[in-house]
Write an enzyme that holds these catalytic residues in place. Structure first.
Site, mmCIF file in Angstrom:
data_model
loop_
_atom_site.group_PDB
_atom_site.id
_atom_site.type_symbol
_atom_site.label_atom_id
_atom_site.label_comp_id
_atom_site.label_asym_id
_atom_site.label_seq_id
_atom_site.Cartn_x
_atom_site.Cartn_y
_atom_site.Cartn_z
ATOM 1 N N GLY A 173 1.206 -1.045 -0.028
ATOM 2 C CA GLY A 173 0.121 0.051 -0.211
ATOM 3 C C GLY A 173 0.870 1.243 0.100
ATOM 4 N N GLY A 174 0.465 2.284 0.687
ATOM 5 C CA GLY A 174 0.802 3.458 0.339
ATOM 6 C C GLY A 174 2.378 3.428 1.334
HETATM 7 C C1 HXC Z 1 -4.231 -4.706 11.824
HETATM 8 C C2 HXC Z 1 -2.919 -6.827 10.720
HETATM 9 C C3 HXC Z 1 -2.682 -5.467 10.130
HETATM 10 C C4 HXC Z 1 -3.069 -4.708 9.487
HETATM 11 C C5 HXC Z 1 -2.162 -7.271 9.846
HETATM 12 N N1 HXC Z 1 -2.614 -7.627 11.509
HETATM 13 N N2 HXC Z 1 -1.458 -6.534 8.940
HETATM 14 N N3 HXC Z 1 -3.579 -5.535 12.329
HETATM 15 N N4 HXC Z 1 -3.635 -3.901 10.391
HETATM 16 N N5 HXC Z 1 -2.835 -3.722 8.432
HETATM 17 C C6 HXC Z 1 -2.290 -8.454 11.780
HETATM 18 C C7 HXC Z 1 -3.342 -9.850 11.546
HETATM 19 O O1 HXC Z 1 -4.600 -10.038 12.047
HETATM 20 C C8 HXC Z 1 -2.889 -10.959 12.315
HETATM 21 O O2 HXC Z 1 -3.027 -10.639 14.404
HETATM 22 C C9 HXC Z 1 -1.269 -9.970 12.186
HETATM 23 O O3 HXC Z 1 -0.735 -9.447 12.047
HETATM 24 C C10 HXC Z 1 -0.499 -11.824 11.384
HETATM 25 O O4 HXC Z 1 -0.850 -11.577 9.938
HETATM 26 P P1 HXC Z 1 -0.920 -12.828 9.107
HETATM 27 O O5 HXC Z 1 -2.152 -12.337 7.953
HETATM 28 O O6 HXC Z 1 -1.322 -13.373 9.934
HETATM 29 O O7 HXC Z 1 -0.219 -12.812 8.559
HETATM 30 P P2 HXC Z 1 0.816 -12.862 7.379
HETATM 31 O O8 HXC Z 1 -0.222 -14.528 6.673
HETATM 32 O O9 HXC Z 1 1.910 -13.545 6.852
HETATM 33 O O10 HXC Z 1 0.181 -11.894 6.094
HETATM 34 C C11 HXC Z 1 0.920 -11.092 6.335
HETATM 35 C C12 HXC Z 1 -0.078 -9.564 5.644
HETATM 36 C C13 HXC Z 1 -1.503 -10.252 6.044
HETATM 37 C C14 HXC Z 1 -0.125 -10.462 4.344
HETATM 38 C C15 HXC Z 1 0.917 -8.980 5.503
HETATM 39 O O11 HXC Z 1 -1.907 -10.298 7.310
HETATM 40 C C16 HXC Z 1 -2.189 -8.683 5.172
HETATM 41 O O12 HXC Z 1 -2.515 -8.554 4.180
HETATM 42 N N6 HXC Z 1 -2.055 -8.192 5.646
HETATM 43 C C17 HXC Z 1 -3.270 -6.477 5.302
HETATM 44 C C18 HXC Z 1 -2.861 -5.533 4.507
HETATM 45 C C19 HXC Z 1 -3.217 -4.463 3.716
HETATM 46 O O13 HXC Z 1 -3.945 -4.645 3.212
HETATM 47 N N7 HXC Z 1 -2.505 -3.516 4.998
HETATM 48 C C20 HXC Z 1 -3.342 -2.245 4.332
HETATM 49 C C21 HXC Z 1 -2.625 -1.761 3.312
HETATM 50 S S1 HXC Z 1 -3.049 -0.520 3.153
HETATM 51 P P3 HXC Z 1 -2.620 -12.056 15.019
HETATM 52 O O14 HXC Z 1 -3.740 -10.547 15.789
HETATM 53 O O15 HXC Z 1 -3.888 -13.138 14.440
HETATM 54 O O16 HXC Z 1 -1.842 -11.761 14.729
HETATM 55 C C22 HXC Z 1 -1.927 0.504 4.021
HETATM 56 C C23 HXC Z 1 -2.175 2.666 3.934
HETATM 57 C C24 HXC Z 1 -0.954 3.323 3.802
HETATM 58 O O17 HXC Z 1 -1.127 0.615 4.464
HETATM 59 C C25 HXC Z 1 -1.189 4.344 3.429
HETATM 60 C C26 HXC Z 1 -0.432 5.552 3.385
HETATM 61 C C27 HXC Z 1 -0.542 6.482 2.727
#
Ligand code: HXC
Length: 517
Positions: free
Chosen positions: A172-173
């Site tokens: 993402g960002g």
């Molecule tokens: C809160 C999160 C999280 C998030 C992961 N976790 N991403 N919690 N916010 N963004 C937590 C999970 O719930 C999990 O909690 C732990 O972290 C580990 O994640 P898993 O999914 O079990 O790990 P894995 O299978 O290795 O996958 C990792 C991952 C996946 C690929 C990163 O978690 C994922 O797709 N997360 C979301 C990514 C995403 O879309 N982020 C937003 C992007 S946009 P527990 O409690 O089970 O340990 C963004 C905008 C930025 O960031 C803007 C800037 C301008």
């Protein structure tokens, strides 16, 4: 009221808890995924025992807590300062064991604090990235946290070196913070960077792609040019980070560290005198020229597998850091194209920002012709490199090895764009274009009218080569300061660097230039 002994016990319990991040189970999961923890990484990155942690007891403002209901002490990032080769650096290391290292308001606050400290004392910032992105539960507050970091990345740009090591997801960002920093190093197989992940790509464009292809280390070091280096594993990535910083000053007001070397400044390399083939179409490997010239044959090449028609990277000459920019005649004949212009332009600006002299080894037949290049904007991209060389005020030393044709002669750190010391090997060919092309343009009618057109063309080409394909016309004008034996390249460059060590250059006052982006 508790006793001091009780307080000390409580303090130690908190300390122990903060060291565990998301807990033993999640640490094991991290290891099982082939990754180190945030703290293990810092131990490898920093000089032994030098890490000083800050904000170990900061907690999530949204009340995130362990399964047992205790707050995660330190939240999703470990921050502080330490030493690399005895020099101060500020660090943040995202802790994937705490909610996937996702960025909360508290995490952003911790990162911003070390960035502000780094700028105020003039020390590099190293970010170890391993995060699921914005903490979803915190919504816009987390997005704001990213923006707070981006703003600091930009303000620190050109003030202190900024280095990003990507050791897990960066999506993402979030990718824009590493993108703004000076160097990005990824790890093969366990790190990836993309603006939108495979799922979104599938939904929007119907393309089937996995994370590795979309944003893995290979993709970003061979196709996109987003990352500077790919490491086989985390220890190698951390070591690369240490090595990169070794070539740089602490900040824009300092000089890069000078290193003792046993490699004599006067060392002549006679092999260089016979390195080039008599056939100008026969390529050689520019790496060999670089290695034969620089201290101890050590060249830390950056972006080696992307736009490989130009080589960039750090080396030392007489113990001084230098940034090398060199055509690679073995790839696309060393022609300048869109990607090589962008690659070299960014590196020239990085060197200039941090007082690293630039050494250019030139063997360029010109800009790459073609509809694809013109459509892609080679004019504005090539202009980036021209702009960067013109703008750079660090010592600029140039060696024309063989071809320096057309606009590319001007661009590649010529005397006209501020080259301080311009050398040429006797093999240099400095001309508007190659002999075949030139003769075809200026003698077209004469060749067509000749009884033996092929013979006439060959005679005119030979005449043109004798007259123009040499360094002496440029030398007679002073555009070349000296024609040198190839074997003397190292001593001449070191003497030039010595002479230019106190170079002062004034540029006109302005808010900032307007480089064609
Ligand atoms: C809160 C999160 C999280 C998030 C992961 N976790 N991403 N919690 N916010 N963004 C937590 C999970 O719930 C999990 O909690 C732990 O972290 C580990 O994640 P898993 O999914 O079990 O790990 P894995 O299978 O290795 O996958 C990792 C991952 C996946 C690929 C990163 O978690 C994922 O797709 N997360 C979301 C990514 C995403 O879309 N982020 C937003 C992007 S946009 P527990 O409690 O089970 O340990 C963004 C905008 C930025 O960031 C803007 C800037 C301008």
């Amino acid at each position: 009221m508790s006793t001091n002994a009780e307080r000390n016990v409580h303090f130690r319990q908190m300390q122990d808890a903060s060291l565990l991040g998301g807990g033993v189970e999640r640490i094991e999961r991290q290891h099982a995924a082939g990754k180190l923890t945030a703290r293990e990484r810092l131990e490898l990155l920093l000089d032994e025992g030098s890490f000083v942690e800050l904000d170990a007891f900061v907690t999530s403002r949204a009340g995130d807590s362990t399964d047992a209901g205790e707050p995660f002490l330190g939240d999703g990032v470990v921050t502080g300062h330490g030493l690399i080769a005895g020099r101060l650096v500020f660090v943040f290391s995202q802790d994937f064991t705490v909610l996937g290292g996702s960025l909360s308001e508290a995490c952003a606050g911790k990162i911003c604090k070390v960035m502000d400290l780094a700028v105020s004392v003039g020390a590099p910032i190293v970010g170890l990235n391993d995060s699921g992105g914005a903490r979803i539960q915190e919504g816009v507050v987390a997005l704001g946290g990213y923006a707070d970091i981006f703003l600091r990345n930009v303000r620190a740009s050109g003030v202190v070196p900024q280095l990003s090591l990507i050791l897990g997801p960066c999506a993402g960002g979030a990718v824009y913070s590493p993108a703004i920093t000076d160097f990005t190093v990824m790890v093969e197989g366990t790190s990836y960077m993309f603006v939108t992940g495979p799922g979104v790509v599938k939904a929007v464009t119907h393309e089937d792609v996995d994370a590795e292809r979309l944003g893995g280390a290979m993709t970003h070091t061979t196709r996109s040019g987003v990352a500077h280096l790919a490491a086989h594993d985390e220890p190698e990535a951390l070591d690369l980070g240490r090595r990169i910083l070794g070539y740089l000053p602490q900040n824009n007001l300092g000089e890069p560290p000078r290193v003792r070397t046993a490699d004599p400044a006067a060392r002549a390399d006679v092999e260089l005198d016979s390195l080039l083939s008599d056939d100008p179409a026969k390529p050689y490997d520019m790496h060999e020229v670089i290695r034969r010239v620089v201290d101890d044959a050590l060249f830390l090449e950056l972006q080696p597998a992307w736009a490989a028609n130009i080589l960039i990277g750090f080396a030392r000459l007489g113990g001084r850091s230098v940034g090398m920019v060199a055509q690679q005649p073995a790839v696309l004949a060393g022609a300048l194209d869109i990607n090589s212009s962008i690659k070299a332009a960014r590196f020239v600006r990085t060197c200039d920002a941090f007082n690293v002299p630039i050494i250019s080894f030139v063997d360029v037949p010109g800009f790459l012709p073609g509809v694809g290049q013109e459509d892609g904007g080679i004019i504005r991209h090539g202009a980036k490199l021209l702009y960067a060389y013109c703008e750079a005020t660090v010592p600029k030393l140039t060696v024309i090895i063989r071809k320096a044709y057309g606009g590319a002669y001007d661009v590649m750190s010529s005397k006209h764009v501020g080259g301080d010391m311009n050398f040429a090997w006797p093999s240099a060919e400095i001309a508007v274009m190659g002999a075949d092309g030139a003769v075809g343009v200026i003698y077209r009618e004469r060749i067509a009218a000749a009884a033996d057109s092929v013979g006439e063309q060959a005679r005119l080409v030979a005449e043109y080569e004798a007259e123009f394909n040499n360094p002496y016309i440029a030398a007679s004008r002073g555009y070349i300061d000296a024609v040198i034996q190839p074997s003397q390249t190292r001593p001449r460059l070191i003497a030039g660097l010595e002479m230019l060590a106190d170079k002062r250059a004034d540029s006109p006052r302005k808010k900032h230039g307007n480089i064609p982006l």
